[in-house]
Design a protein around this motif. Structure first.
Motif, short mmCIF file in Angstrom:
data_model
loop_
_atom_site.label_atom_id
_atom_site.label_comp_id
_atom_site.label_asym_id
_atom_site.label_seq_id
_atom_site.Cartn_x
_atom_site.Cartn_y
_atom_site.Cartn_z
N HIS A 58 10.68 -4.99 3.31
CA HIS A 58 10.12 -5.41 1.87
C HIS A 58 10.51 -4.45 1.15
N ASP A 151 5.19 -10.91 -4.55
CA ASP A 151 5.16 -9.48 -4.42
C ASP A 151 4.62 -8.40 -5.30
N GLY A 152 4.17 -7.99 -5.70
CA GLY A 152 4.25 -7.48 -7.26
C GLY A 152 2.69 -7.22 -8.22
N HIS A 178 0.45 -9.83 -1.17
CA HIS A 178 0.60 -8.05 -1.84
C HIS A 178 -1.51 -8.30 -2.73
N HIS A 231 2.30 -3.60 2.62
CA HIS A 231 1.56 -2.65 2.30
C HIS A 231 0.34 -2.30 2.00
N ALA A 277 1.94 1.15 -5.74
CA ALA A 277 0.84 0.13 -5.98
C ALA A 277 1.42 -0.66 -4.03
N ASP A 304 8.60 -1.00 1.06
CA ASP A 304 8.78 -0.87 -0.15
C ASP A 304 9.14 -0.57 -1.00
ZN LIG Z 1 3.38 -5.25 -3.36
#
Ligand SMILES: [Zn+2]
Length: 431
Positions: A58, A151-152, A178, A231, A277, A304
């Motif tokens: 990641h 992701d995000g 995510h 995460h 995050a 991350d």
């Molecule tokens: Zn993320």
């Protein structure tokens, strides 16, 4: 042909249960049991750990589109300096990595640099907009990539996530989620709790993570698709993953070094540098992350790594970007947990190499003869102060600046080529 002898190291290879002082031989890019030639390079690894090359599933390399924050070149240089031989790059680039052209561009560029290997993950949905699942079969066929993530952002729609999981099944693809319902989190800058109350800032409740993890696990049960929770950060979400695993569902999870070390109190001290995050949370969540990593409920440690410019991190908590860099400090931060007896050395290496290889189908994660010579040497005793000015990453955004650390990666070998060497691994041994 390059031949390397890594002499007298502590070889830790959880893939075969090995932890012993031994020599390791590399010939023609591979690990060999018995050398047929005398070595052209000898590395004296006495006092060092010799482990399967670390894999970070990641990272944000920011290219294409945000080269002012990081490039494939600087990001992979940071990865090499952190001891990583392979990384999986996130697709929230501009243009979005939701098509074969972007995926191939990133991976070809990384390959041409000859450093840390890069797998470019693909978005789950077109443009990461959460509306229409990409043509996963065509992407796997054309690029070989079978890791998908928005992701995000989390995939909010139940129907879209179910569609993605169904399509993943015949492809043996992995959906890395995510886990954040933005309708619950409101993308607030920190965890909702005492610290957010004191700072008089809106916070995001644990429910934004937990509810998506629970929803996804229910969909895994229904579809048989493979889910990886990115995460993970809260005790509630970890409990949901633990129950899913007890039921035998194909669910795995990763945790970041910062969620293993920092509480939301850090936001009061480090301000926007601690805005990330999912958000940093109170101590009992940190303890839950540590316990779940130790007992294997959380399989993987992933950084991350999220580089930003100083300007991105200036200004108010509400306006600053989410994220912190991690590639170059992951090993020292996790070694700290080994020194505190939270993790054994073997569990650390499993979570940073063997498990990522196993779960994401990445070659590596082993020092068995015949395997590609992806190897990391770690000096567990090298004391230093974390100074972001020394980073190879363009990003210096970390709340760990100034921390006193003990131990770090000192040599990174990819396919039998030494791509990073420092400290005790750089000293020429006497013969
Ligand atoms: Zn993320």
């Amino acid at each position: 042909m390059t031949t390397i002898l890594i002499r007298n190291g502590r070889v830790i290879d959880p893939s075969c249960g090995k932890d012993a002082i031994a020599d390791l031989f590399i010939e023609d890019g591979q690990i060999v049991g018995t050398p047929s030639l005398s070595p052209s390079t000898i590395i004296d690894a006495a006092g060092l750990w010799v482990v399967p090359g670390l894999i970070d599933v990641h990272v944000h390399l920011r290219e294409p589109g945000a080269e002012h924050k990081e490039t494939i070149e600087t990001g992979t240089a940071a990865a090499a300096a952190g001891g990583f031989t392979t990384v999986i790059a996130m697709p929230n680039t501009t243009p979005c990595a939701d098509n074969p052209d972007v995926l191939k561009m990133v991976m070809e560029k990384a390959a041409s640099l000859g450093g840390t290997r890069v797998i470019q993950s693909c978005a789950i949905t077109v443009g990461r907009r959460g509306e229409q699942v990409v043509d996963m079969a065509a992407i796997k066929k054309e690029t070989g990539v079978f890791v998908f993530t928005d992701d995000g952002d989390g995939v909010e729609s139940d129907a879209v996530m179910e569609d993605a999981l169904c399509r993943a099944v015949p492809l043996c693809a992995i959906l890395s989620q995510h886990s954040e319902f933005a309708r619950i989190s409101k993308k607030a800058a920190l965890h909702e709790g005492e610290v957010s109350a004191v700072l008089k800032l809106a916070g995001q409740p644990v429910a934004s993570e937990y509810e998506m993890v629970a929803r996804d696990i229910a969909l895994v049960k229904k579809t048989g698709g493979r889910l990886h929770v990115s995460h993970i950060s809260s005790a509630e979400a970890i409990d949901a993953v633990r129950r899913a695993r007890e039921e035998g569902l194909p669910v795995t999870a990763e945790v970041t070094p910062h969620h293993l070390h920092l509480t939301d109190d850090t936001v009061g001290e480090a301000g926007t540098m601690a805005k990330v995050a999912p958000p940093l949370r109170p101590l009992h969540h940190v303890e839950a992350c540590r316990a779940a990593l130790a007992d294997g409920t959380i399989d993987v440690i992933a950084t991350d790594h999220a580089p930003h410019t100083i300007a991105d991190k200036a200004g108010s908590m509400e306006k600053a970007s989410f994220g912190m860099v991690g590639l170059e400090i992951a090993v020292p931060m996790i070694l700290a947990l080994v020194k505190d007896n939270v993790l054994t050395p073997s569990r650390m290496i499993d979570a940073m190499s063997c498990a990522p290889a196993r779960i994401f189908g990445i070659p590596g994660g082993t020092l068995a003869p015949g395997a590609a010579a992806d190897i990391t040497l770690i000096d567990p005793d090298d004391p230093f102060d974390i100074d972001p000015r020394t980073f190879r990453s363009k990003g210096i955004n970390t709340p760990f600046a100034g921390y006193h650390a003990t131990g770090r990666a000192v040599c990174t070998i990819v396919g039998g080529r030494i791509i990073y060497r420092t400290g005790r691994a750089a000293q020429t041994p006497g013969s």
